[in-house]
Design a protein around this motif. Sequence first.
Motif, PDB file in Angstrom:
ATOM      1  N   GLY A 162       8.005  13.452 -23.892  1.00 21.68           N
ATOM      2  CA  GLY A 162       7.470  14.439 -22.973  1.00 21.68           C
ATOM      3  C   GLY A 162       8.251  15.742 -23.001  1.00 21.68           C
ATOM      4  N   ASP A 171       6.634  19.313 -24.177  1.00 19.53           N
ATOM      5  CA  ASP A 171       6.570  20.458 -23.269  1.00 19.53           C
ATOM      6  C   ASP A 171       7.114  21.713 -23.951  1.00 19.53           C
ATOM      7  OD1 ASP A 171       6.162  21.558 -20.485  1.00 19.53           O
ATOM      8  OD2 ASP A 171       8.296  21.934 -20.732  1.00 19.53           O
ATOM      9  N   GLY A 195       4.736  22.831 -26.648  1.00 15.93           N
ATOM     10  CA  GLY A 195       3.592  23.524 -26.072  1.00 15.93           C
ATOM     11  C   GLY A 195       3.919  24.974 -25.766  1.00 15.93           C
ATOM     12  N   GLN A 196       5.121  25.220 -25.258  1.00 20.93           N
ATOM     13  CA  GLN A 196       5.539  26.600 -24.993  1.00 20.93           C
ATOM     14  C   GLN A 196       5.661  27.397 -26.288  1.00 20.93           C
ATOM     15  OE1 GLN A 196       8.904  27.006 -22.231  1.00 20.93           O
ATOM     16  NE2 GLN A 196       8.618  24.850 -21.711  1.00 20.93           N
ATOM     17  N   THR A 220       2.480  13.670 -20.008  1.00 16.01           N
ATOM     18  CA  THR A 220       2.465  15.029 -20.552  1.00 16.01           C
ATOM     19  C   THR A 220       1.196  15.212 -21.366  1.00 16.01           C
ATOM     20  OG1 THR A 220       4.870  15.017 -20.686  1.00 16.01           O
ATOM     21  CG2 THR A 220       3.725  16.677 -21.994  1.00 16.01           C
TER      22      THR A 220
END
Length: 394
Positions: free
Chosen positions: A79, A83, A86-87, A376
């Motif tokens: 997760g 994350d 994804g950014q 997530t």
Amino acid sequence: MRVRLSLPDKDQLTIGVEEEFVLADPVTGGPALAAPRVLELLDGEPAVMPEFLRFQIETATGIRTGLDEIRADLLGLRGLVADAAGQAGCLVLASGTPPCGDPPGLPGVTAEPRYRALAAQFPALVPEAGTCACHVHVGVPSPALGVRILAGLRPWLAPLLAISANSPFARGADSGWASGRYPLWSLWPTAKPPMDWADPAAYAASVDAAVRRGDAMDAPGVYFYARLSPKHPTVEVRIADVGLTAEDAVLLAGLVRALVVTILAEARAGVAPRPVRTSLVVASLAAAARDGYPGHGVDPFTGESLPQHLIVGRLLEYVRPALRATGDFATIERQLAVVRAGETGAARQLALFAETASPAAFVAKLASATLAGTGTPGRPGPPPAQRPAAVRGG
């Protein structure tokens, strides 16, 4: 011969798991050279590290004694990386090979001195080097027992590979291998089964000889399918593809620890490892990589062609007392039931591919499967420049 297990204190039965992941472009589906940006966003998180190529990233759990702790670490790290990815505008895929797109070759090598030196020594291997594995470390009492464990592991590497196979695609097409990672990784000169070394000195001599021949850059670059870790007091089993889900990695960790416990018990009881020819170990591994589970297998003791489910069944029977002693039997049986139902990583990838109409849709589904259980979503967000600075490192 059935040996009565004499189990060491549970705190000595440590496990650690390393997972390697592919970073993928959500639009093209191909490799995304985004690892430096993902690591920057994670702001020095020690459990997440760069890998050889910039579309790979590696995580490492803590040193644990229980599978529940391993599961929690794996889910948390998946997760966390997703994350940050994804950014950075990319997806995290648990796949033994990049499923879509062309590998970047030398321009994709991570800008660290060790990786640059490795690429300079083995330039022909770089284009296909971006494979992703799951490595399981199990603590061992001594190097001498570690070498004995490596000998005992030889016939059981193939069923571990068969149930973990999770790389059927290359460049957006079915490669014909359940573990396409295995033949690519085996191109490295030292990627081979461990031998039946007499003692730690013989093991060290084998490692030193590989370095002197130029088959490896140094001891950490000797890539035996199972080895004594050059950094930790562990046996490190490196044969498996990264699991599509965290539960796949938990299954592997539990089976590897049970094998180590069983072989240790045999060693302490004075039982020598059953002889097995290296040529049959290699043949059993090739069959496991091609067909996975429940396909065709090769008995590493006899060379007989057998259904893989029988070989895996023999593995379970061999380690059953250890699984009961460690309290892991129910967990392993539950996840093996998933494998027996045909839900291996390779089979799930093939099913997801059949459901999708484009590389982008396929990698999106793979990213979602990678994050099962983490909470997530795994969808890439806006480019990092559009996000508040406060999210950096978080």
